[in-house]
Write a protein that holds these residues in place. Structure first.
Motif, short mmCIF file in Angstrom:
data_model
loop_
_atom_site.label_atom_id
_atom_site.label_comp_id
_atom_site.label_asym_id
_atom_site.label_seq_id
_atom_site.Cartn_x
_atom_site.Cartn_y
_atom_site.Cartn_z
N SER B 310 -37.15 -21.54 -27.89
CA SER B 310 -36.15 -21.05 -26.95
C SER B 310 -34.73 -21.37 -27.40
O SER B 310 -33.77 -20.86 -26.83
N ILE B 312 -32.99 -23.93 -26.90
CA ILE B 312 -32.20 -24.55 -25.83
C ILE B 312 -31.60 -25.86 -26.31
O ILE B 312 -30.50 -26.24 -25.89
N PRO B 336 -28.00 -30.39 -25.96
CA PRO B 336 -28.15 -28.94 -25.80
C PRO B 336 -27.66 -28.18 -27.03
O PRO B 336 -26.77 -28.63 -27.74
N ILE B 340 -25.61 -23.65 -24.62
CA ILE B 340 -26.50 -23.95 -23.50
C ILE B 340 -25.89 -25.06 -22.64
O ILE B 340 -25.39 -26.05 -23.14
N MET B 344 -29.51 -26.26 -17.74
CA MET B 344 -30.61 -25.48 -18.33
C MET B 344 -31.47 -26.38 -19.22
O MET B 344 -32.70 -26.27 -19.22
N GLN B 347 -33.63 -28.57 -17.02
CA GLN B 347 -34.74 -27.80 -16.45
C GLN B 347 -35.83 -27.62 -17.50
O GLN B 347 -37.02 -27.74 -17.22
N ALA B 348 -35.43 -27.36 -18.72
CA ALA B 348 -36.41 -27.15 -19.80
C ALA B 348 -37.22 -28.42 -20.04
O ALA B 348 -38.44 -28.37 -20.23
N ASP B 351 -39.57 -28.84 -17.15
CA ASP B 351 -40.69 -27.90 -17.27
C ASP B 351 -41.75 -28.44 -18.23
O ASP B 351 -42.95 -28.29 -18.00
#
Lengths: 446, 449
Positions: B310, B312, B336, B340, B344, B347-348, B351
């Motif tokens: 991704s 990120i 990051p 980015i 975000m 959150q990654a 996740d």
């Protein structure tokens, strides 16, 4: 107990050498050959652990960047991002499944790759195939090129928030000016943005050739197995030829004072000048002299004056970094804002005295005892031996470099060291870089 | 070496802690005065490493004297009744040796690396400074400045280290892992010579020390040599350390660190047991595997999915300390990618953690980690220093050196279900601590005094 360190590949010399007369000196036997395609190979068999370390280095460091600062490191960073149709995920997974560790790296002179693998035959063969692919057929996938560029730009930002990195970068740039060593290995934002995939392909094709490669191998292999491994690594590389000689570094002084403002609590101080190359005839007197001056931790003169006597810094040191062309001679410390003037004075005085008078007799004796008596520590692991092979091979040092190391040190005298320092080191013409908050004393400096 | 001398030695050293006889298996002994000796023979090169570990460190400290273990470590080079300041280092250097020391949360250790015939000098000097350290006020004032410079270098002027320091101080509320190993600046400034004397008296005692010797040595000869140098030190009984336990975490914690910097940085941590504190050892091994799933090598999830996939993160990692005295933290850290934002990125990472809770890791991932561990077990034998480190660490954190050889089996036995279980049990949102470095302009005024 001398019979306990049984190991194939080590010659145990019962030594009658001064200082070691009662102990056995173990030296790795270095074997040396060229592959069919002209890559140079250095090999030490070490049969005790079921593992193999090898490295392949090329004359492909940032000294070869030319008009494209950063291209050497950029190219090197892409090697494992896709090769021979395998993408980066697949390469990483394969290596992981094989229990192997492979990393690529690049500096000013060298760029290449280190690998470590278990030597069970199938595993090592698979690792070798994968590494050959990485070296020989990198794909430079466009998306990976774009991502690595961004990562390199982030690395530059990271350098900018570190006073140490900023100081070192400025020091090289000032010291080497237009010489390739002045170019930052990580490139600049402008050059990185300008580099395209094609530039990396061209750089790779030009520099990652067999004629430009040094393969070093240490591990649980016979000579013939090592030959097979080396052939496999080199065979698909373009034969190529060695790159042209790197420009000499002139012995001119760059006496300049530079202050770089940085919002840190400490000032980082770097002093220095152009030093020496690998294989320099003055290598040993300069190396041992520096060991006494600032290269032997808390026992060195600089640390004694700066840290032990005055509590001015945690770390204060000096070193030569010998490279293909003359690398720097560098003195450094970090001290809290406001103390830098005093600390710089101590540093300069210590160097001046040393150059004027040379080491005292006792200090030289003790340095010899330290370096010769501690020689075994330099070659006590496969990883360390690999480092020496790489250095000997890449810089064309004599194969008996390690054998003669102690003898070369033993022969030194106070006079030889003083003479070498007086000819080569010029305390009144040093480049001075200070990174840190602007103090009054710095504003007054030229 | 004669049998007579061996027999005599047998009387002096009363208790053999273990008698593993296989070649290359370490052997441990206890001297009458309480000193533990662990010997690891390794005959690949004619060298020896000696490490003397004391069971004291930052986690033994309390507010007001944080950093005292580390400051004392520096003062240990400032001379004894028998040797002047700096002489220890000079004598070792003259023997061709290299030496230094390190302080951790759970230990303070001193080491020398030497050609094998020179070990005696190191042992003589270590035994001397175990008993006769001279703590001098004037030397302290200089060394205090050195340590303050060290703190500026490592922490104050390093925005990520500063963030990490705040992160630990936030994650741990009452437990001692909240203190930085180097100490808070004000404590370093305030520690007195009497404080140091008391710390030295309390912890630098044979029964609170572990001597690890590894290299091209003969175990019987080492026993004799160690007894010769340390045997006469009077026996001690060091009172156990009082531990202020960490209170249960009630709710997530968040910290913003504003410092001159160019790049944001994020730490996300979850309180987790170490092997020492885990209800069942498998939990700690499962947490080790979990950290490996995230960040074992380039094929692990953070590199594959967040850095490459991704894009990120510019860089991301995960760590977990298996060998600690107290509860540990499983920590994810990341920078990051250039375009980015931190939310975000956070959150990654969250996740990734949620996926570990929700879905068992694949058999292929598990197999890769186990392969790496087995290979790593061979690779680490290339360094006798590392081998000695493992033994000393295991012993000082209270696990016992024997647990070293349980590692490969412990990891190999971990199942995907167990990884999921520890993820569900420990990686809970309400137990998370987040620290975010918010870069401030690097122009203009300075921080620090």
């Amino acid at each position: 107990m001398a019979n306990k360190h049984r190991s194939r590949g080590w010659v145990i010399l019962t030594s009658c050498l001064w200082l070691l007369s009662t102990t056995a000196l173990a030296l790795p036997t270095i074997e040396h050959w060229q592959t069919a395609h002209g890559a140079r190979v250095l090999f030490v068999a070490a049969r005790e652990l079921p593992m193999v370390d090898f490295s392949v280095v090329f004359d492909a460091g940032s000294a070869r960047d030319g008009a494209q600062p950063g291209v050497a490191r950029f190219t090197n960073a892409l090697l494992m991002e896709g090769a021979g149709g395998l993408d980066s995920d697949r390469i990483a997974e394969r290596l992981s499944e094989l229990g192997a560790r492979v990393s690529t790296w690049s500096q000013r002179d060298m760029a290449g790759l280190d690998a470590r693998s278990l030597n069970d035959s199938e595993g090592l063969e698979a690792v070798t195939s994968l590494v050959s692919l990485i070296l020989q057929r990198p794909d430079f996938p466009p998306q990976a090129v774009a991502r690595v560029r961004k990562q390199m730009l982030t690395a530059l930002e990271n350098d900018e928030q570190s006073p140490g990195s900023r100081g070192s970068k400025a020091f090289y740039r000032q010291l080497y000016d237009k010489h390739p060593y002045g170019s930052p290995p990580g490139g600049t934002p402008e050059t990185l943005k300008g580099l395209q995939r094609g530039d990396l392909e061209v750089f790779h094709a030009r520099h990652y050739s067999a004629g430009n490669a040094v393969i070093s191998i240490v591990g649980d292999l016979s000579r013939s197995d090592a030959e097979v491994l080396a052939e496999k690594l080199a065979s698909a590389l373009p034969a190529g030829k060695a790159v042209p000689k790197l420009a000499r570094v002139a012995e001119e002084s760059i006496a300049r004072h530079l202050h770089i403002p940085h919002p840190s609590s400490q000032a980082h101080v770097l002093l220095g000048q152009r030093g020496m190359r690998r294989g320099d005839p003055d290598y040993f007197p300069l190396y041992v002299g520096n060991h006494i001056l600032g290269g032997n931790g808390l026992n060195s003169l600089i640390s004694g004056e700066v840290r032990e006597k005055r509590g001015l810094a945690y770390s204060a040191y000096s070193y030569f970094l010998p490279m293909r062309a003359a690398g720097p001679f560098l003195l450094g410390l970090q001290t809290r804002q406001g103390q830098e003037k005093e600390a710089i004075e101590v540093l300069r005085k210590t160097l001046q005295n040393f150059v004027r008078n040379g080491p005292d007799e006792t200090a030289l004796e003790e340095a010899k005892q330290n370096l010769i008596g501690g020689f075994a520590l330099r070659v006590d692991s496969n990883k360390k031996i690999l480092g020496y092979l790489r250095m000997i091979g890449f810089y064309d040092l004599p194969l008996d470099y390690l054998t003669r190391f102690s003898q070369n040190i033993r022969e030194l005298s106070v006079e030889k060291i003083r003479d070498a320092f007086q000819r080569r080191i010029h305390p009144e013409h040093l480049l001075q870089v200070v990174v840190g908050p602007a103090g009054d004393e710095q504003r007054k400096q030229p | 070496m004669t049998m007579t001398r061996l027999a005599a030695f047998g009387i002096l050293i009363s208790l053999a802690l273990a008698t593993a006889a296989a070649p290359n298996a370490p052997q441990a002994f206890k001297l009458d005065n309480g000193l533990t000796l662990i010997v690891q023979e390794d005959h690949r090169a004619p060298v020896v490493v000696s490490q003397l570990w004391y069971k004291t460190g930052a986690s033994y400290e309390h507010a007001g004297i944080t950093g005292i273990s580390h400051l004392l470590e520096h003062m240990m080079f400032k001379g004894t009744a028998n040797h002047g300041p700096g002489e220890f280092s000079r004598l070792i250097a003259r023997e061709g040796g290299r030496e230094n020391a390190f302080t951790g949360r759970d230990y303070t250790a001193y080491f020398q690396r030497l050609e094998k015939s020179r070990l005696g000098v190191a042992l003589e000097l270590e035994a001397d400074r175990m008993q006769h350290l001279r703590l001098d006020g004037a030397e302290l004032e200089k060394e205090r400045q050195v340590v303050l410079e060290e703190r500026r270098l490592r922490t104050e002027d390093n925005p990520r280290a500063l963030t990490s320091e705040g992160f630990y101080a936030t994650a741990f509320q009452t437990g001692p892992y909240r203190h930085p190993i180097i100490g808070w600046q004000q404590d370093i400034e305030a520690i007195s010579i009497d404080d140091l004397r008391a710390w030295y008296q309390r912890w630098y005692a044979p029964d609170n020390a572990v001597l690890v010797i590894a290299g091209d040595v003969d175990t019987a000869a080492i026993r004799e040599l160690v007894d010769h140098h340390f045997g006469a030190i009077p026996a001690t009984t060091t009172p156990p350390a009082a531990i202020r336990k960490e209170v249960p975490q009630r709710g997530a914690k968040r910290l913003l660190v504003a410092a001159p910097a160019r790049l944001p940085y994020l730490l996300l941590g979850y309180k987790s047991p170490s092997l020492n504190t885990a209800a069942e050892p498998w939990e700690a091994y499962a947490l080790t595997v979990l950290a490996g799933v995230l960040d074992g090598d380039d094929s692990s999830r953070l590199a594959r999915e967040l850095v490459r996939g991704s894009e990120i993160a510019a860089g991301a990692g995960a760590s977990y300390s298996l060998y600690q005295r107290l509860d540990s933290l499983l920590v994810l850290s990341a920078t990051p990618a250039s375009n980015i934002g931190v939310p975000m990125l956070e959150q990654a990472l969250r996740d990734q953690v949620a996926r570990l809770r929700d879905t068992p890791v694949s058999e292929r991932e598990l197999a890769r980690i186990k392969t790496q561990v087995i290979a790593g077990n061979v690779y680490e034998r290339d360094s006798i220093f590392y081998q000695a480190m493992q033994l000393g660490m295991l012993e000082t954190v209270g696990l016992g050196w024997q647990r070293r050889d349980e590692f490969v089996a412990g990891i190999s036995a971990v199942t995907a279900a167990q990884v999921q279980t520890v993820a569900q049990k420990y990686l809970r949102p309400e137990h998370a601590t987040v620290a975010i470095l918010e870069p401030q302009s690097m122009q203009g005024s300075t921080h620090g005094k």
